[in-house]
Design an enzyme around this catalytic site. Structure first.
Site, PDB file in Angstrom:
ATOM      1  CG  HIS A 189      -1.746   1.232   1.368  1.00 42.62           C
ATOM      2  ND1 HIS A 189      -1.307   2.325   2.099  1.00 42.62           N
ATOM      3  CD2 HIS A 189      -2.963   1.562   0.876  1.00 42.62           C
ATOM      4  CE1 HIS A 189      -2.222   3.258   2.054  1.00 42.62           C
ATOM      5  NE2 HIS A 189      -3.243   2.835   1.318  1.00 42.62           N
ATOM      6  CG  LEU A 247       6.807   0.035  -0.927  1.00 46.79           C
ATOM      7  CD1 LEU A 247       7.512  -1.229  -1.362  1.00 46.79           C
ATOM      8  CD2 LEU A 247       7.840   1.098  -0.583  1.00 46.79           C
ATOM      9  NE  ARG A 248      -1.104   0.238  -5.413  1.00 46.21           N
ATOM     10  CZ  ARG A 248      -1.587  -0.296  -4.298  1.00 46.21           C
ATOM     11  NH1 ARG A 248      -2.052   0.490  -3.358  1.00 46.21           N
ATOM     12  NH2 ARG A 248      -1.584  -1.601  -4.144  1.00 46.21           N
ATOM     13  NE  ARG A 280      14.574  10.382  16.745  1.00 44.65           N
ATOM     14  CZ  ARG A 280      15.605  11.204  16.569  1.00 44.65           C
ATOM     15  NH1 ARG A 280      15.408  12.376  15.922  1.00 44.65           N
ATOM     16  NH2 ARG A 280      16.795  10.904  17.023  1.00 44.65           N
ATOM     17  NE  ARG A 307       8.157  13.650  11.803  1.00 39.97           N
ATOM     18  CZ  ARG A 307       8.100  12.497  12.440  1.00 39.97           C
ATOM     19  NH1 ARG A 307       6.949  12.097  12.970  1.00 39.97           N
ATOM     20  NH2 ARG A 307       9.164  11.736  12.557  1.00 39.97           N
ATOM     21  N   GLY A 310       7.113  11.819   7.701  1.00 34.74           N
ATOM     22  CA  GLY A 310       6.567  10.705   8.467  1.00 34.74           C
ATOM     23  C   GLY A 310       5.746   9.776   7.600  1.00 34.74           C
ATOM     24  CG  LEU A 356       4.699   2.623   9.768  1.00 31.14           C
ATOM     25  CD1 LEU A 356       5.771   1.972   8.926  1.00 31.14           C
ATOM     26  CD2 LEU A 356       3.726   1.578  10.283  1.00 31.14           C
ATOM     27  N   GLY A 357       5.487   5.665  13.425  1.00 29.75           N
ATOM     28  CA  GLY A 357       6.234   5.901  14.666  1.00 29.75           C
ATOM     29  C   GLY A 357       5.437   5.565  15.914  1.00 29.75           C
TER      30      GLY A 357
END
Length: 448
Positions: free
Chosen positions: A230, A232-233, A340, A344, A399, A402-403
């Protein structure tokens, strides 16, 4: 009983004891029956004695001989009327040997006569007033088949006990076999749930743990594949567009776009690997003492440079030192990801507040920024992988969503809890971890 070996020994001992008790009880029952039979025979013997004595008094030896012959027709064997001197009243032979080998009972209800050696048993009646005794040596034909039915219940009982033992041992093994077969066919939710405390129960619980772990691993792999496919698309699509853009002439803009998307792909892969590694085998994970106050100081120092680059700062308050048990790297990763994320989203010129408070059972790390915050309905969603609030700043700031999911998984693997709440302004994320030797037993709560 926690051992099959002990169960088998106990079962064998119980079988031997019950079988022995069964034999004794049956023998006692038959002995009582024989005693009743003996009393009956003594009564018959007394009647025969009186008839023989009456014939002897009335007709002498000849009448006695005739009476004894008539008795012999009904009761096979030898019959003798013995006088006080121990001689046979028919032929005068000495019969004291019979009396010596077969003492007469003290009464009609006395014990049966003792065996006197080879040959038929000897029964001797009580004496008459004149001292006459009637001795009989009946021809008894013993048939073992008469007593056999009385003992048949004992082997049947033993077979019943062995059958119960076989069922007790085989039934859970068959249940385990069916569970393994179902699990092998794809039923990953198959569990046995045995409450036995022996080796079979331990095997069943080991299977349940193995099945749970395999199910978790496969689910984690599926999630990883889905998430990768999902996420990487989009960057791959933009890379393709950048390549086509570069071919059209604007090479500088295309290279900048390619560099940006390549960095994003690198960060995405790194975060995905971190999330997957957070779900490794919990039994293989380290359980070391971790000083949270020292860990927070190191994390704050590492993030201070990033905060200064954004024009903000990180402030740390520690009420008291606290030690938890766990994997230092996973705990550090969880706290660092939360911090973080706060840096951010912190506006320029503001501070990110980090505090550590603890009580007898819990240590609570609270991280608060003073940014725009998160809508109330999304406070739980931001802890899920790849969740973003529309096109929020996490995408622009690099981001990938996922953090906080990694932090949540790491905290939960240590028996803790993580929660997000609105701080007005900003977002407050609280991490609660059980202190060494404790466990979290209620829901998460936020530090105001």
């Amino acid at each position: 009983m926690r051992s099959i070996y002990a169960k088998l020994l106990a079962w064998a001992a119980a079988t031997v004891l019950l079988s022995s008790a069964g034999f004794v009880a049956t023998f006692w029952y038959l002995s009582e029956s024989h005693s009743a039979e003996h009393r009956f025979f003594i009564g018959v013997l007394t009647l025969q004695r009186d008839a023989a004595a009456r014939a002897y008094r009335d007709g002498g030896p000849d009448a006695l001989r005739t009476t004894l012959a008539e008795i012999g027709l009904s009761f096979e064997g030898e019959h003798h009327l013995i006088g006080p001197d121990g001689r046979d009243l028919v032929d005068g032979s000495d019969r004291r040997g019979l009396l010596a080998f077969a003492p007469a009972p003290r009464s009609a209800g006395g014990e049966p006569p003792r065996p006197h050696g080879p040959g038929p048993p000897v029964l001797v009646s009580p004496p008459t007033a004149e001292g006459y005794r009637f001795a009989a040596m009946p021809r008894m034909r013993f048939d073992w088949r008469q007593s056999l039915p009385y003992y048949l219940w004992i082997p049947l009982m033993v077979l019943g006990l062995l059958y119960a033992l076989a069922v007790h041992l085989v039934r859970p093994l068959r249940r385990l076999q069916r569970a393994l077969d179902a699990f092998g066919r794809g039923g990953l939710a198959t569990r046995i749930g045995s409450t036995r405390r022996d080796e079979i129960g331990q095997l069943a619980r080991t299977f349940d743990e193995m099945a749970h772990r395999i199910e978790s691993l496969l689910a984690s792999e599926r999630r990883l594949i889905q998430d990768v496919s999902h996420e990487l698309r989009s960057p791959l699509t933009r890379l393709g567009l950048a390549v086509r853009l570069g071919r059209g002439g604007d090479r500088e803009a295309a290279m900048g776009r390619i560099k940006k998307e390549a960095d994003r792909l690198s960060a995405l892969v790194d975060e995905l690997l971190r999330l997957n590694s957070a779900e490794e085998d919990p039994h293989a994970r380290r359980r070391d003492p971790v000083a949270l106050d020292e860990l927070l100081e190191d994390v704050v120092d590492d993030c201070a440079v990033e905060a200064e680059a954004k024009g903000c700062r990180v402030d740390l308050w520690v009420d008291a030192p606290a030690v938890v048990a766990g994997d230092p790297e996973l705990i550090r990763r969880a706290v660092e990801n939360v911090l973080r994320n706060a840096v951010r989203h912190a506006p320029e010129g503001t501070a990110v507040d980090v505090s550590l408070r603890s009580d007898a059972s819990l240590a609570t790390v609270a991280v608060r920024d003073h940014g725009e915050g998160v809508p109330q309905e999304h406070l739980e969603d931001i802890l899920k992988p790849f969740f973003r609030i529309q096109d929020d700043r996490s995408r622009a700031s690099g981001g990938v969503g996922l953090g906080l999911a990694i932090a949540r998984r790491a905290v939960e693997l240590h028996g803790g809890a993580i929660a997000a709440s609105s701080a007005r302004p900003g977002l407050l994320v609280s991490i609660r971890l059980p202190r060494a030797g404790r466990a979290v037993d209620d829901g998460p709560e936020c530090v105001a």
